[in-house]
Design a protein around this motif. Sequence first.
Motif: not given
Length: 431
Positions: A160-161, A164, A166-168, A211, A221, A224, A228, A260
């Motif tokens: 997971i980034c 962010c 994991g939001s991207g 997604s 981000c 990433c 994400k 995520p």
Amino acid sequence: MDAEIDLYEVLGITTGASKSEIKKAYHKAALAHHPDKVAEDDRVEAEVRFKAAKQAYEILYDDDKRHLYDAHGMAAFDPSRGGGGMGGEPDIDDIFAQMFGSGMNFGGMPGMGGMGGMPGGPGGRNVPRKGRSVEQEYEVTLEELYKGKTTKFSNTKNVICGICKGSGGKANAKTHACSVCGGRGAKQVLRQVGPGLVTQETVACTTCSGSGELFKDKERCKKCKGKKVTEAKNVLELYIPRGARQGDRIVLAGEADQLPDQEPGDIIFSLDEAEHETFQRAGDDLRAELKITLVEALTGFNRVVLTHLDGRGIQLNVKQPNGKVLRPNQVLKVPGEGMPKKKSDAKGDLYLVIDIEFPEDGWIKNDAALKKVKDALPPPATPETLPDEVEEVEFEFDADMEEFGAGSGDPRAGAEWEDDEEEGGPQCATQ
């Protein structure tokens, strides 16, 4: 009528393939079509091919099902056509649960609704609770299985980034619906699964990675790039216990790629035992060939006969009182010198199969030496009765059994009987 898939063709084998060949072909196909080993755009086709290989293996490896298939084709397993041997096609979820661990869902396969974690699946676009596990073979030597082994290796995986989380996207950035899939996270595609066979499938949208949402380029981000996750390396330790066997699975829990809102999958190593030049293994027991000379067979010996898997020399003191002799293919059992039993201090047994090496031609140099051998050995038995007519005939040394019945067309000619024994007995030919 649509053409039916040839299960032998699916595995790339002939109709006369042995069970061992079927198993090897299936393992090869399963590895070749592993969804994690192909490009993302090819994953759905890989899953279909994997499913076909699994179905072919389940039918052809089972003698009864194979007989039904050879006689009636896939109709024998189709309830709508009077069959019922398989109860329908295998579920892709069950297949991947067996091969790559639990927690996997491919509900988007034909006739199974939407893909799990996507529109049409349970919970709308909720992702599976656990990510995809990765399984691969790991070759080990018999010595390593005897003594146990611990090894470290570098692993590259997605995490997971950290920027962010994991939001991207950047902080406070808002997503918009993916224009390719319309925010559904999935799309319908047509795939050819065999000659004349086409199926409609639900697959993850490659644009938004399933997604259904995207960030604008400027709001992604920076680390990433909106994916994400980022790549990271870590060092893992693989421990193989003493006495582990072929096919045992070593699970490194949670070490597969992170995504995520998912629990990471596992890295699973399936042990592949390499062939050994001295020993053969069955369970916790070992087997080896014991070569001895003719004089040792007749008089006994006291010497080291082989080097064990831990480097120890194994010595035997064989005494031959009162003319007792060792014979070809006789088996000597050495208790407690087999493989270690897992979670125990006990060991299996070692079986030594006698192979007597006879002297080279010409080892007796004169008549006096020959007489000594004859005097030392028991005389041949004299038949109680002889035929009225006796004829001494000529003979040839080192004849070849391949010449026996050669060119006659008789199935008993040559070494046919030996071949039949190796393959499990004579086979009846169909007329």
